[in-house]
Design an enzyme around this catalytic site. Structure first.
Site, short mmCIF file in Angstrom:
data_model
loop_
_atom_site.label_atom_id
_atom_site.label_comp_id
_atom_site.label_asym_id
_atom_site.label_seq_id
_atom_site.Cartn_x
_atom_site.Cartn_y
_atom_site.Cartn_z
N CYS A 52 0.83 -1.21 0.00
CA CYS A 52 0.00 0.00 0.00
C CYS A 52 0.86 1.26 0.00
CB CYS A 52 -0.92 -0.03 1.22
SG CYS A 52 -1.58 1.56 1.74
N CYS A 64 0.51 3.44 3.06
CA CYS A 64 1.18 2.82 4.20
C CYS A 64 2.68 3.08 4.15
CB CYS A 64 0.93 1.31 4.21
SG CYS A 64 -0.81 0.84 4.29
N CYS A 105 -12.91 -25.29 -12.41
CA CYS A 105 -12.52 -26.68 -12.10
C CYS A 105 -13.53 -27.33 -11.16
CB CYS A 105 -11.12 -26.67 -11.49
SG CYS A 105 -10.70 -28.14 -10.53
N CYS A 120 -12.15 -28.34 -7.79
CA CYS A 120 -11.92 -27.13 -6.97
C CYS A 120 -13.22 -26.66 -6.34
CB CYS A 120 -11.33 -26.01 -7.82
SG CYS A 120 -9.78 -26.42 -8.66
#
Length: 385
Positions: free
Chosen positions: A174, A177, A299, A302
């Site tokens: 960031c 940040c 998938c 998945c």
């Protein structure tokens, strides 16, 4: 004149303890009315006051013993313990309660400990109050001891559980940040000796569940936390003078403020999984154990294990040094990562430890089997500080 450093633990947390450290006294000296005055008159003494009836005390003792093992030095510094059930009068005479740690500085004044209870935190504290000389033959002194407290999932609850804390929730990538970082470090240095507040930070790319629990939705988020509760979010200017003024003002008026509603304690199951990309991957896996699922949304296998993966992550919420993550290999920002990690089919499950790929999981994909697999890889580091 003696000095005291006080630590409170207000929340019971789960710490797995080694069989070698189930009782105090292996390295820390058990103190009582019979030996307390003589011992603390001749040495600088760190004393843990605890209760055998307090579960948190029992779980903290192994860590304290580890610290005693590393720092005990009969030439000037010793660690001790006082059982406040057996020696209630001694605890009362010293104004101590269970799970307070008091540093008795031989013939000197008092100081309070506000740091993280690990080797770095104790080293920083002792160097500050006793100087490097006393520790030279005990531990290696880091070249630089930061004033700021870098928190993790292992230390966060303990650290913010009591007292006033100004915490920066951030992400390393960031830009805001990064620009705030030197100012935040300056703020911590400026308030290093202020015993009313601690300045800390936590990386939300590594410890997302904690950030979710405190309702962090953007970076950086600066929260004022008291006794583990979120009081308010800072939204002012981020100059050093503005931040210092806010700390001074807020620390003085907290007794007049009401606490915000309780933060939701139950993190949503699906939010416990870290979603990684090429940009965030290396940083996320560099510390601790990280179990990563490389997948494709189309998938079928998945899709069938998605709920189980979320449930697996939820089981490790609050477990220090463990992260459950996933990488969508169909995203442009992740394709290169999946190639580099030798992902040739979906889902591919790799486990990493301290940045190194350890093995690929090829077993049954039930929650129980996956949970057991992760536990096997973290068992060797469970009792580390």
């Amino acid at each position: 004149m003696w000095s005291s450093v006080t630590i409170f633990l207000s929340i019971c947390v789960s710490i797995v303890i080694s069989d070698d450290y189930k009782k105090p006294g292996t390295f820390a000296v058990p103190l009582s009315q019979d030996n307390f005055a003589e011992e603390t008159a001749n040495f600088h003494y760190m004393v843990l006051y605890y209760s055998t009836e307090c579960e948190v005390s029992q779980k903290f003792l192994p860590k304290y013993e580890r610290l005693a093992e590393q720092f005990n030095n009969e030439n000037g510094l010793k660690f001790g313990t006082v059982d406040c059930i057996t020696h209630n009068d001694l605890c009362a005479a010293n104004g101590a309660k269970a799970l307070e740690i008091i540093l008795y500085k031989k013939e000197e004044g008092k100081a309070k400990f506000r740091g993280v209870r690990n080797v770095d935190g104790v080293t920083k504290f002792l160097v500050k109050h006793l100087g490097e000389v006393i520790l030279n033959n005990v531990v290696d002194i880091p070249e630089k001891l930061e004033a700021i407290n870098e928190l993790t999932d292992e230390t966060f609850v303990d650290h913010v559980g009591l007292g006033q804390h100004f915490v920066k929730f951030y992400a390393p990538w960031c830009g805001h940040c990064q620009r705030l970082a030197p100012t935040w470090d300056e703020l911590a240095s400026a308030l290093e000796y202020d015993e009313t507040v601690s300045i800390s930070k936590i990386d939300c790319t590594l410890y997302r569940p904690i950030c979710l629990q405190y309702e962090v939705k953007g970076y950086p988020t600066l929260l004022w936390i008291v006794d583990g509760k979120r009081m308010e979010k800072y939204s002012g200017q981020r100059s050093l003078d503005d931040l210092k003024e806010y700390v001074e003002k807020t620390a003085g008026i907290l007794v007049k403020r009401s606490v915000e509603p309780e933060i939701q304690s139950q993190i949503k199951v699906e939010e416990a999984v870290l979603q990684l990309t090429t940009q965030s991957f290396d940083h996320a896996v560099e510390k601790g154990v990280t179990f990563v699922k490389f997948f494709a949304p189309w998938c079928g296998h998945c899709k069938r294990m998605a709920k189980t993966w979320d449930e697996l992550a939820a089981k490790f919420i609050g477990t220090g040094g463990v992260k459950i993550a996933k990488v969508d290999c169909t995203l442009a920002e992740s394709k290169e990562l999946c190639t580099d990690q030798d992902v040739n089919g979906f889902p591919t499950l790799y486990i990493y430890k301290n940045g190194e790929k350890i093995s690929e999981y090829g077993g049954n994909r039930s929650l129980e089997d996956l949970f057991e697999f992760v536990n096997r890889h973290i068992s060797s580091s469970r009792d580390e500080l």
